[in-house]
Design a protein around this motif. Structure first.
Motif, short mmCIF file in Angstrom:
data_model
loop_
_atom_site.label_atom_id
_atom_site.label_comp_id
_atom_site.label_asym_id
_atom_site.label_seq_id
_atom_site.Cartn_x
_atom_site.Cartn_y
_atom_site.Cartn_z
N GLU A 1 5.73 70.75 18.26
CA GLU A 1 6.86 69.92 19.00
C GLU A 1 6.07 69.62 20.44
OE1 GLU A 1 11.36 70.69 20.73
OE2 GLU A 1 10.19 72.50 20.14
N LEU B 1 6.63 66.79 11.93
CA LEU B 1 7.13 67.47 11.11
C LEU B 1 6.41 67.65 9.74
CD1 LEU B 1 10.98 66.83 11.96
CD2 LEU B 1 9.38 68.52 12.96
N TRP C 1 14.89 71.46 14.26
CA TRP C 1 14.24 70.56 13.52
C TRP C 1 14.14 70.60 12.15
CZ3 TRP C 1 12.82 66.24 16.16
CH2 TRP C 1 12.32 66.33 17.67
N LEU D 1 6.02 72.62 12.22
CA LEU D 1 5.91 71.56 13.11
C LEU D 1 5.14 71.82 14.36
CD1 LEU D 1 9.07 71.83 15.46
CD2 LEU D 1 8.25 73.87 13.96
#
Length: 376
Positions: free
Chosen positions: A230, A129, A223, A228
């Protein structure tokens, strides 16, 4: 007929690993869709497959869960299981694909529904992140929250099976990875980083190329940021998944009569009751936990016997040992393929345990057992 696996969002459907794997059915969201259309969707699945296991993330809007309960109540059917999962979107999609794989085997609907909790323990789901200032599904310390405001700060976050957070950079702490062979699936958002492929893959000793898939639409909300990448590490071998589930002792739900593994029925949500054994209603034959010793009469007879060493804890699958022959033995080629015990502590605190399918003490719905619910 195989059991149908259904999902509440198209984000949870990944391409199958082989052409013979059935795909999950998508139940459209309730927004702008009449109730009778939702009932017709589920009726068609029941008519074709007999039983339906619906995977619904706990992050889904309340209207989605309410619509599912309303459909099941109006159909007065005990052949619909509502499985909740706390996994992030990409991890939940991996779980759905694994359930679709297992649906092609000879597992009963009850075993499939309750297997979702077991499989979630073996999915390492997380993300890199650009900021954790809006992340509220994984614990964030004050120091980490303040560091997220620094320019260029990136954080590697593991949501399950055990939450963990580290700052990406020199001298970073390593994320706790799996002790068995996995494959890695990536979904890229607006964050430009190759950290999962360059750092996570060698640390977790992941063989083979990294697979990529489009980022689920619900991931930025889960999130707290669209910046980000993932990722999810998972067991890819269908033979290992089959043996993992078949090795756990099966029970019969005292409430609805469905087969189950673990400590809770996947259809009606009733807990497993263990006869008194010198300590209380739910006392097991070993230990003192609420479900300790629930699986203590199995013997090491399978080729994977011993894959759950020292599983004498109090988790929902504690003490489960291999009892069925396995198609392959990964330990003969890779010692890391021996699976660790799926014991995450006392059963009721299971981080990924699905919620009860029917509010208790109400019995699983069936003909003549209709329970009125407020319609969404």
């Amino acid at each position: 007929m195989p059991t149908a696996i259904a999902v509440t969002s198209a984000d949870l459907v990944l391409p199958p690993t082989d052409p013979g794997t059935p795909r999950a059915a998508v139940l459209p969201p309730p927004e702008g869709r009449p109730l009778d259309a939702s009932i017709a969707d589920v009726q068609q699945l029941l008519a074709r497959y007999g039983h339906v296991v619906v995977v619904c993330p706990t992050s889904a809007p309340a209207a989605v869960e309410n619509r599912l309960h309303a459909v099941r109540s109006l159909l007065e059917s005990d052949r619909i299981a509502l499985v909740r999962t706390d996994l992030p979107p990409l991890g939940a999609a991996v779980l759905v694909r694994q359930l679709c794989l297992l649906a092609g085997y000879d597992f009963s609907p009850g075993v499939l529904a309750s297997a979702a909790r077991l499989l979630a323990h073996y999915i390492y789901a997380g993300a890199v992140l650009g900021s954790v200032s809006r992340l509220d599904r994984v614990p964030v310390g004050l120091g980490t929250h303040l560091k997220s405001w620094l320019p260029g700060a990136h954080f590697a976050v593991l949501a399950g099976p055990t939450p963990q957070m580290v700052r990406v950079g020199s001298g970073e702490e390593a994320l706790a990875g799996p002790e068995f062979a996995t494959e890695l699936l990536l979904a890229r958002g607006r964050l430009q980083t190759d950290w999962p492929a360059t750092t996570l893959v060698p640390r977790w000793r992941i063989p083979g190329p990294v697979q990529e898939t489009p980022l689920p639409a619900s991931s930025p909300d889960w999130w707290g940021t669209g910046k980000l990448v993932e990722f999810a590490a998972y067991l890819p071998d269908p033979a290992v998944l089959h043996q993992l589930v078949s090795s756990v002792r099966r029970e019969t739900c005292h409430w609805c009569g469905m087969d189950l593994i673990g400590d809770r029925c996947g259809f009606c949500g009733a807990p497993l009751t263990v006869p008194e054994a010198g300590g209380g209603t739910y006392a097991g034959t070993r230990g003192t936990g609420s479900y300790a010793g629930a699986y203590t009469d199995t013997q090491d007879a399978g080729s994977y016997a011993g894959a759950y060493p020292d599983a004498q804890g109090t988790g929902p699958y504690a003490g489960a040992r291999g009892t069925a022959p396995r198609a392959v033995d990964p330990r003969t080629t890779d010692p890391r393929r021996a699976l660790p015990p799926a014991d995450t502590g006392t059963a009721p605190a299971d981080a990924h345990a699905p919620g009860p399918a029917v509010p208790h003490p109400t019995r699983a719905l069936g003909p003549g057992a209709h329970t009125p619910r407020a319609l969404p």
